[in-house]
Write a protein that holds these residues in place. Structure first.
Motif, PDB file in Angstrom:
ATOM      1  N   ARG A 129      -4.483 -12.290  10.448  1.00 44.17           N
ATOM      2  CA  ARG A 129      -5.288 -11.443   9.557  1.00 44.17           C
ATOM      3  C   ARG A 129      -4.661 -11.299   8.179  1.00 44.17           C
ATOM      4  NH1 ARG A 129      -9.266  -8.845  12.269  1.00 44.17           N
ATOM      5  NH2 ARG A 129      -9.025  -8.582  14.533  1.00 44.17           N
ATOM      6  N   SER A 130      -3.340 -11.111   8.145  1.00 45.48           N
ATOM      7  CA  SER A 130      -2.695 -10.865   6.855  1.00 45.48           C
ATOM      8  C   SER A 130      -1.202 -11.130   6.956  1.00 45.48           C
ATOM      9  CB  SER A 130      -2.915  -9.410   6.408  1.00 45.48           C
ATOM     10  OG  SER A 130      -2.266  -8.509   7.287  1.00 45.48           O
ATOM     11  N   ALA A 131      -0.598 -11.302   5.779  1.00 37.72           N
ATOM     12  CA  ALA A 131       0.855 -11.403   5.660  1.00 37.72           C
ATOM     13  C   ALA A 131       1.309 -10.356   4.663  1.00 37.72           C
ATOM     14  CB  ALA A 131       1.275 -12.788   5.200  1.00 37.72           C
ATOM     15  N   THR A 132       2.375  -9.647   5.007  1.00 40.89           N
ATOM     16  CA  THR A 132       2.908  -8.625   4.111  1.00 40.89           C
ATOM     17  C   THR A 132       4.397  -8.866   3.885  1.00 40.89           C
ATOM     18  OG1 THR A 132       3.382  -7.105   5.943  1.00 40.89           O
ATOM     19  CG2 THR A 132       1.229  -6.921   4.918  1.00 40.89           C
ATOM     20  N   GLU A 133       4.837  -8.632   2.665  1.00 42.87           N
ATOM     21  CA  GLU A 133       6.258  -8.742   2.341  1.00 42.87           C
ATOM     22  C   GLU A 133       6.984  -7.532   2.913  1.00 42.87           C
ATOM     23  OE1 GLU A 133       9.153  -8.932  -1.571  1.00 42.87           O
ATOM     24  OE2 GLU A 133       7.041  -9.514  -1.764  1.00 42.87           O
ATOM     25  N   ALA A 134       7.975  -7.769   3.746  1.00 46.65           N
ATOM     26  CA  ALA A 134       8.592  -6.692   4.526  1.00 46.65           C
ATOM     27  C   ALA A 134       9.274  -5.659   3.639  1.00 46.65           C
ATOM     28  CB  ALA A 134       9.602  -7.278   5.505  1.00 46.65           C
ATOM     29  N   VAL A 135       9.025  -4.390   3.959  1.00 45.74           N
ATOM     30  CA  VAL A 135       9.711  -3.254   3.354  1.00 45.74           C
ATOM     31  C   VAL A 135      10.652  -2.616   4.367  1.00 45.74           C
ATOM     32  CG1 VAL A 135       9.418  -0.940   2.378  1.00 45.74           C
ATOM     33  CG2 VAL A 135       7.860  -2.796   1.709  1.00 45.74           C
ATOM     34  N   ALA A 136      10.145  -2.381   5.575  1.00 46.10           N
ATOM     35  CA  ALA A 136      10.969  -1.754   6.612  1.00 46.10           C
ATOM     36  C   ALA A 136      10.311  -1.976   7.965  1.00 46.10           C
ATOM     37  CB  ALA A 136      11.136  -0.262   6.346  1.00 46.10           C
ATOM     38  N   ARG A 137      11.118  -1.807   9.005  1.00 43.72           N
ATOM     39  CA  ARG A 137      10.622  -1.861  10.378  1.00 43.72           C
ATOM     40  C   ARG A 137      11.237  -0.704  11.146  1.00 43.72           C
ATOM     41  NH1 ARG A 137      12.451  -6.602  14.593  1.00 43.72           N
ATOM     42  NH2 ARG A 137      11.812  -5.557  16.531  1.00 43.72           N
ATOM     43  N   VAL A 184       6.654  -0.927  17.502  1.00 40.45           N
ATOM     44  CA  VAL A 184       7.124  -1.079  16.125  1.00 40.45           C
ATOM     45  C   VAL A 184       6.128  -0.497  15.138  1.00 40.45           C
ATOM     46  CG1 VAL A 184       8.361  -3.210  16.690  1.00 40.45           C
ATOM     47  CG2 VAL A 184       6.065  -3.340  15.727  1.00 40.45           C
ATOM     48  N   CYS A 185       6.677  -0.110  13.997  1.00 38.78           N
ATOM     49  CA  CYS A 185       5.888   0.050  12.785  1.00 38.78           C
ATOM     50  C   CYS A 185       6.472  -0.910  11.776  1.00 38.78           C
ATOM     51  CB  CYS A 185       5.946   1.475  12.247  1.00 38.78           C
ATOM     52  SG  CYS A 185       5.173   1.623  10.609  1.00 38.78           S
ATOM     53  N   ALA A 186       5.642  -1.837  11.286  1.00 41.12           N
ATOM     54  CA  ALA A 186       6.070  -2.813  10.285  1.00 41.12           C
ATOM     55  C   ALA A 186       5.429  -2.444   8.956  1.00 41.12           C
ATOM     56  CB  ALA A 186       5.668  -4.216  10.708  1.00 41.12           C
ATOM     57  N   LEU A 187       6.253  -2.055   7.984  1.00 35.72           N
ATOM     58  CA  LEU A 187       5.780  -1.672   6.659  1.00 35.72           C
ATOM     59  C   LEU A 187       5.980  -2.824   5.695  1.00 35.72           C
ATOM     60  CD1 LEU A 187       7.443   1.863   6.312  1.00 35.72           C
ATOM     61  CD2 LEU A 187       5.015   1.404   6.694  1.00 35.72           C
ATOM     62  N   GLY A 188       4.934  -3.161   4.933  1.00 35.80           N
ATOM     63  CA  GLY A 188       5.075  -4.260   3.983  1.00 35.80           C
ATOM     64  C   GLY A 188       3.984  -4.250   2.930  1.00 35.80           C
ATOM     65  N   TRP A 189       4.267  -4.907   1.814  1.00 37.04           N
ATOM     66  CA  TRP A 189       3.294  -5.057   0.735  1.00 37.04           C
ATOM     67  C   TRP A 189       2.409  -6.273   1.020  1.00 37.04           C
ATOM     68  CZ3 TRP A 189       3.098  -0.915  -2.096  1.00 37.04           C
ATOM     69  CH2 TRP A 189       4.256  -0.184  -2.370  1.00 37.04           C
ATOM     70  N   VAL A 190       1.125  -6.086   0.997  1.00 38.67           N
ATOM     71  CA  VAL A 190       0.198  -7.170   1.305  1.00 38.67           C
ATOM     72  C   VAL A 190       0.316  -8.270   0.254  1.00 38.67           C
ATOM     73  CG1 VAL A 190      -2.215  -7.818   1.558  1.00 38.67           C
ATOM     74  CG2 VAL A 190      -1.413  -5.654   2.500  1.00 38.67           C
ATOM     75  N   VAL A 191       0.531  -9.501   0.723  1.00 36.54           N
ATOM     76  CA  VAL A 191       0.578 -10.648  -0.181  1.00 36.54           C
ATOM     77  C   VAL A 191      -0.568 -11.616   0.066  1.00 36.54           C
ATOM     78  CG1 VAL A 191       3.079 -10.517  -0.519  1.00 36.54           C
ATOM     79  CG2 VAL A 191       2.165 -11.902   1.343  1.00 36.54           C
ATOM     80  N   ALA A 192      -1.177 -11.558   1.245  1.00 37.39           N
ATOM     81  CA  ALA A 192      -2.273 -12.487   1.535  1.00 37.39           C
ATOM     82  C   ALA A 192      -3.093 -11.968   2.704  1.00 37.39           C
ATOM     83  CB  ALA A 192      -1.730 -13.874   1.871  1.00 37.39           C
ATOM     84  N   GLU A 193      -4.395 -12.188   2.617  1.00 34.09           N
ATOM     85  CA  GLU A 193      -5.301 -11.858   3.713  1.00 34.09           C
ATOM     86  C   GLU A 193      -6.073 -13.124   4.070  1.00 34.09           C
ATOM     87  OE1 GLU A 193      -6.164  -8.388   4.725  1.00 34.09           O
ATOM     88  OE2 GLU A 193      -5.731  -7.198   2.940  1.00 34.09           O
TER      89      GLU A 193
END
Length: 367
Positions: free
Chosen positions: A56-64, A154-163
């Motif tokens: 669905r999407s890729a996000t640049e990791a901020v925290a887990r 898990v909670c995976a926090l990240g900035w969306v880079v692609a959908e």
């Protein structure tokens, strides 16, 4: 590092498809995977992800963190952020596997960003922070890192880079040419991706039927070559390709001809990948071939013309694949409905087969 949100219900298969567009893909929790990088070769992350069927999407990791809103907020407070502009937070309770309220998560995480000096714009933000909350047992599969059957949250926090674009061909019944038993577009997209479909590459389907696999190869930018033993399938595949890929004058090129999958009119190593959907059940005798001979011959020819192949069938053809010079990179069983389970083999040409091919040819290459 990146987080991937997977689609569908088969995480191991989705992660394996994602690995054609990302490096170091590892399953973390139901519907969530990690990747070391996204976008291989000349691809950027956006182009690579947009071609995928089951990401669905890729996000640049901020925290887990754990699958908990307070833990996620604390991690976001401590994380370095090198962005400016407006933000929005989008939280997902992936497959409803946790008790987390996405509205509460968005409010709490948005408050952290406001406290850190960001303005919130829910309509047209400069950056979107995605929070993926997931819990449960990871699917078990020997070919996919992290797919070990263990429980995870898990909670995976990240900035969306692609959908994902999900720009598949229409459903088979809505195409100009249709026959019962045609494959779903998302599945066809995933299979050609596993075979190596991408701009600048050529994918072959030697048993094209109504053209579902060549269609998806063309739609991701690959040149497509297809053949079928039946003239009506050749005509129908051409009609479908003209309707959705174009006439080849602008964009990917394609060529469809009547032919025998066991005797392809192609040069050695002339394509980058092969994908074919072998005949099922009552179709077990095709033209002048018994099914076993047809599949064995097609596998041998595929190994002659390409280094990689994906075979979809109603049974497991691993033995025939190995006999034809392939190694089995991965094997999946995908349930379609009560009476049909698809067996999917992802194949790499065996190294000793490549060594043989560097010897003088025992027969002339075919035009």
């Amino acid at each position: 590092m990146y987080w991937l949100e997977l689609a569908g219900e088969e995480d191991a298969f989705a992660a394996r498809e994602a690995a054609v567009a990302a490096a170091g893909v590892e399953l973390l929790a139901p519907g969530v995977a990690r990747a070391g990088s996204v976008g291989l070769g000349r691809d950027d992350a956006g182009a690579a992800v947009r071609r995928l069927a089951y990401t669905r999407s890729a996000t640049e990791a901020v925290a887990r963190t754990d699958a908990d809103v307070d833990a996620a907020a604390a991690a976001l407070e401590a994380a370095p952020i090198d962005r400016s502009g407006t933000v929005a937070v989008r939280a997902r309770n992936v497959r409803n596997t946790t008790a987390v309220s996405t509205s509460v998560a968005e409010r709490e995480l948005g408050g952290v960003l406001v406290d850190r000096g960001f303005d919130v714009d829910l309509d047209d933000p400069d950056h979107v922070l995605r929070a993926l909350f997931a819990a449960g047992e990871r699917e078990a599969h020997e070919s996919v890192p992290g797919a070990d059957g263990d429980a995870a949250a898990v909670c995976a926090l990240g900035w969306v880079v692609a959908e994902a674009a999900r720009d598949f061909a229409p459903d088979p019944t809505d195409r100009p040419f249709f026959q019962p038993g045609s494959m779903a577009p998302a599945d066809a997209r995933a299979y050609v991706n596993l075979a190596g479909a991408a701009p600048g590459r050529t994918v072959l389907d030697p048993m094209c039927g109504t053209g579902g696999l060549p269609l998806e190869a063309g739609l991701v930018g690959s040149d497509a070559v297809a053949c079928d033993a039946q003239s009506k399938m050749v005509r129908g595949t051409r009609e479908n390709l003209r309707a959705y890929v174009g006439d080849g004058s602008a964009g990917p090129n394609w060529h469809v001809a009547r032919g025998d999958a066991t005797d392809l009119p192609l040069r050695d190593d002339s394509v980058d990948g092969v994908a074919f959907d072998a005949p099922y059940g009552r179709q077990s005798k095709i033209a002048r071939h018994e099914l076993a001979d047809l599949v064995a011959g097609a596998l041998a020819e595929a190994a002659r013309v390409a280094p990689r192949a994906v075979v979809i069938a109603d049974r497991d053809w691993r033995r025939a694949a190995r006999a034809a010079g392939w190694t089995v990179d991965a094997a999946f069983e995908r349930r379609v409905h009560r009476s049909l389970t698809r067996h999917v083999l992802v194949l790499d040409r065996r190294p000793d087969r490549d060594d043989d091919r560097r010897e003088p040819a025992s027969r002339p290459s075919r035009e």
